[in-house]
Design a protein around this motif. Sequence first.
Motif, mmCIF file in Angstrom:
data_model
loop_
_atom_site.group_PDB
_atom_site.id
_atom_site.type_symbol
_atom_site.label_atom_id
_atom_site.label_comp_id
_atom_site.label_asym_id
_atom_site.label_seq_id
_atom_site.Cartn_x
_atom_site.Cartn_y
_atom_site.Cartn_z
ATOM 1 N N VAL A 152 0.877 -1.177 0.000
ATOM 2 C CA VAL A 152 0.000 0.000 0.000
ATOM 3 C C VAL A 152 0.908 1.218 0.000
ATOM 4 O O VAL A 152 1.756 1.377 0.891
ATOM 5 N N VAL A 153 0.759 2.079 -1.012
ATOM 6 C CA VAL A 153 1.682 3.200 -1.196
ATOM 7 C C VAL A 153 0.904 4.503 -1.318
ATOM 8 O O VAL A 153 -0.087 4.580 -2.065
ATOM 9 N N ALA A 154 1.336 5.525 -0.590
ATOM 10 C CA ALA A 154 0.866 6.895 -0.796
ATOM 11 C C ALA A 154 2.075 7.731 -1.181
ATOM 12 O O ALA A 154 3.080 7.726 -0.463
ATOM 13 N N THR A 155 1.997 8.409 -2.319
ATOM 14 C CA THR A 155 3.122 9.238 -2.758
ATOM 15 C C THR A 155 2.869 10.696 -2.388
ATOM 16 O O THR A 155 1.729 11.147 -2.279
ATOM 17 N N TYR A 156 3.975 11.423 -2.220
ATOM 18 C CA TYR A 156 3.942 12.866 -1.960
ATOM 19 C C TYR A 156 4.905 13.469 -2.978
ATOM 20 O O TYR A 156 6.107 13.590 -2.722
ATOM 21 N N GLN A 157 4.371 13.835 -4.152
ATOM 22 C CA GLN A 157 5.203 14.118 -5.305
ATOM 23 C C GLN A 157 5.413 15.620 -5.507
ATOM 24 O O GLN A 157 4.468 16.406 -5.472
ATOM 25 N N SER A 158 6.665 15.992 -5.752
ATOM 26 C CA SER A 158 7.033 17.397 -5.899
ATOM 27 C C SER A 158 6.534 17.958 -7.229
ATOM 28 O O SER A 158 6.255 17.225 -8.177
ATOM 29 N N VAL A 159 6.473 19.269 -7.300
ATOM 30 C CA VAL A 159 5.963 19.928 -8.506
ATOM 31 C C VAL A 159 6.915 19.798 -9.687
ATOM 32 O O VAL A 159 6.502 19.944 -10.834
ATOM 33 N N SER A 160 8.200 19.507 -9.442
ATOM 34 C CA SER A 160 9.124 19.336 -10.566
ATOM 35 C C SER A 160 8.756 18.134 -11.416
ATOM 36 O O SER A 160 9.148 18.046 -12.579
ATOM 37 N N GLY A 161 7.966 17.212 -10.848
ATOM 38 C CA GLY A 161 7.464 16.095 -11.637
ATOM 39 C C GLY A 161 6.536 16.540 -12.750
ATOM 40 O O GLY A 161 6.288 15.795 -13.702
ATOM 41 N N GLU A 249 3.263 -6.220 3.115
ATOM 42 C CA GLU A 249 2.968 -7.513 3.731
ATOM 43 C C GLU A 249 3.837 -8.571 3.058
ATOM 44 O O GLU A 249 3.965 -8.588 1.826
ATOM 45 N N PHE A 250 4.436 -9.460 3.858
ATOM 46 C CA PHE A 250 5.363 -10.474 3.367
ATOM 47 C C PHE A 250 4.799 -11.879 3.596
ATOM 48 O O PHE A 250 3.878 -12.063 4.383
ATOM 49 N N ASP A 251 5.420 -12.839 2.931
ATOM 50 C CA ASP A 251 4.973 -14.226 3.124
ATOM 51 C C ASP A 251 5.627 -14.890 4.315
ATOM 52 O O ASP A 251 5.351 -16.058 4.609
ATOM 53 N N ARG A 252 6.490 -14.168 5.013
ATOM 54 C CA ARG A 252 7.093 -14.675 6.250
ATOM 55 C C ARG A 252 7.385 -13.489 7.152
ATOM 56 O O ARG A 252 7.461 -12.337 6.683
ATOM 57 N N ASP A 300 4.237 -3.149 11.084
ATOM 58 C CA ASP A 300 2.813 -2.830 10.983
ATOM 59 C C ASP A 300 2.058 -3.912 11.748
ATOM 60 O O ASP A 300 1.913 -5.042 11.267
ATOM 61 N N PRO A 301 1.562 -3.610 12.936
ATOM 62 C CA PRO A 301 0.939 -4.647 13.768
ATOM 63 C C PRO A 301 -0.478 -5.010 13.336
ATOM 64 O O PRO A 301 -1.080 -5.920 13.909
ATOM 65 N N THR A 302 -1.012 -4.340 12.319
ATOM 66 C CA THR A 302 -2.406 -4.591 11.937
ATOM 67 C C THR A 302 -2.561 -5.762 10.973
ATOM 68 O O THR A 302 -3.690 -6.193 10.701
ATOM 69 N N VAL A 303 -1.437 -6.267 10.421
ATOM 70 C CA VAL A 303 -1.485 -7.407 9.494
ATOM 71 C C VAL A 303 -0.356 -8.369 9.854
ATOM 72 O O VAL A 303 0.655 -7.972 10.441
ATOM 73 N N PRO A 304 -0.494 -9.644 9.517
ATOM 74 C CA PRO A 304 0.625 -10.566 9.710
ATOM 75 C C PRO A 304 1.794 -10.171 8.813
ATOM 76 O O PRO A 304 1.608 -9.784 7.662
ATOM 77 N N ASN A 305 2.991 -10.245 9.361
ATOM 78 C CA ASN A 305 4.215 -10.047 8.582
ATOM 79 C C ASN A 305 4.242 -8.691 7.874
ATOM 80 O O ASN A 305 4.623 -8.584 6.698
ATOM 81 N N GLY A 306 3.848 -7.638 8.591
ATOM 82 C CA GLY A 306 3.775 -6.313 7.983
ATOM 83 C C GLY A 306 4.906 -5.395 8.410
ATOM 84 O O GLY A 306 5.381 -5.449 9.547
ATOM 85 N N LEU A 307 5.351 -4.543 7.466
ATOM 86 C CA LEU A 307 6.334 -3.499 7.739
ATOM 87 C C LEU A 307 5.869 -2.206 7.076
ATOM 88 O O LEU A 307 5.262 -2.238 5.992
ATOM 89 N N SER A 308 6.197 -1.081 7.693
ATOM 90 C CA SER A 308 5.974 0.230 7.081
ATOM 91 C C SER A 308 7.304 0.960 6.989
ATOM 92 O O SER A 308 8.206 0.748 7.814
ATOM 93 N N MET A 309 7.433 1.834 5.980
ATOM 94 C CA MET A 309 8.669 2.603 5.827
ATOM 95 C C MET A 309 8.401 3.858 5.003
ATOM 96 O O MET A 309 7.338 4.020 4.397
#
Length: 348
Positions: A152-161, A249-252, A300-309
């Motif tokens: 799950v991705v949310a981008t914050y994109q600069s105006v130079s794009g 979310e990962f498979d392990r 990410d404690p809301t799903v099994p094998n989850g990480l946020s970054m």
Amino acid sequence: MSYRVAVVGATGNVGREMLAILEELNFPVSEMHAVASRRSKGVEVAFGDRTLRCEDLEQFDFSKVDIVLMSAGGAVSKEWSEKIGKAGPIVIDNSSAFRMDPDVPLIVPEVNPDAVKDARKKNIIANPNCSTAQLVVALKPLHDAAKITRAVVATYQSVSGAGKEGMDELWNQTKAIYGLGDATPKKFPKQIAFNVIPFIGAFRDDGYTDEEAKMWVETHKMLDPSIRLTVTCVRVPVFVGHSEAVTLEFDRPIEPEEARELLRDAPGVLVVDKQEADGYVTPVEAAGEFAVYVSRIRKDPTVPNGLSMWVVSDNLRKGAALNAVQIAQLLDEQGVIQPQSGYRTLTV
């Protein structure tokens, strides 16, 4: 001996950055040509300590160059890239025109360098969308170690794009608001100064935008079609540098420290992740740099094998110009074009 190179779209933000990075990485250039539309013929651009005058795209003889870095937009690429490829050089195209063409490799060198073997099918290689490029650089080492099943991705994109017009609009609106002037939007659908806009590109029938769709179809082509990916793309009042909040979310099970170690060892990535008030990277620090920065790695404690970054990079560099030059290096390294002289390889 070295390469004859043309940069098409040399007067734009990315075109100028391509010229700067070719010189910065000491790519072996015997001849450099700045190419642009007829209205920009004669406009001067810098290449190292030299000044180049732009040549007319419609009059330029592409058979006399080895590599073409194309950054003139999708419409120009659709009209010209195949013609140029048939003339002999390999085109490295920064637009979306050929990204999903099955005969055109879509490449981020840290992620899928072997795809360069297909470069001669059409003599075209595609650069991914700027937001996708930094995302897959961060995902690749994690996916190799523990398969990513969902992102799950949310981008914050600069105006130079959105090019120079986007940067000008942020600057002019900011001045207008402080000076009680006219802040009417022109480039963006809503005011960008002191605001965020959850819309980039054009709406599709499913409610997503084409900018959002680019991220999942390109990730599937380069990394793994089985990753389920949902995206929200947001334009923010930042001049340079795209940021992304990423939940995986990962498979392990994978612990944050394991993820940090994997990312620290990965090419093109720098981990800046301390649980301190300034222990993370923002676009201000990433602007002008080569790396993809990863911070805020946590469970990410809301799903099994989850990480946020949190993932940040200079979109004009790794998201566009740098990736194109790295592809040119890759062509040389893997013998797709013949090596003719040395250069320093990018390390971060």
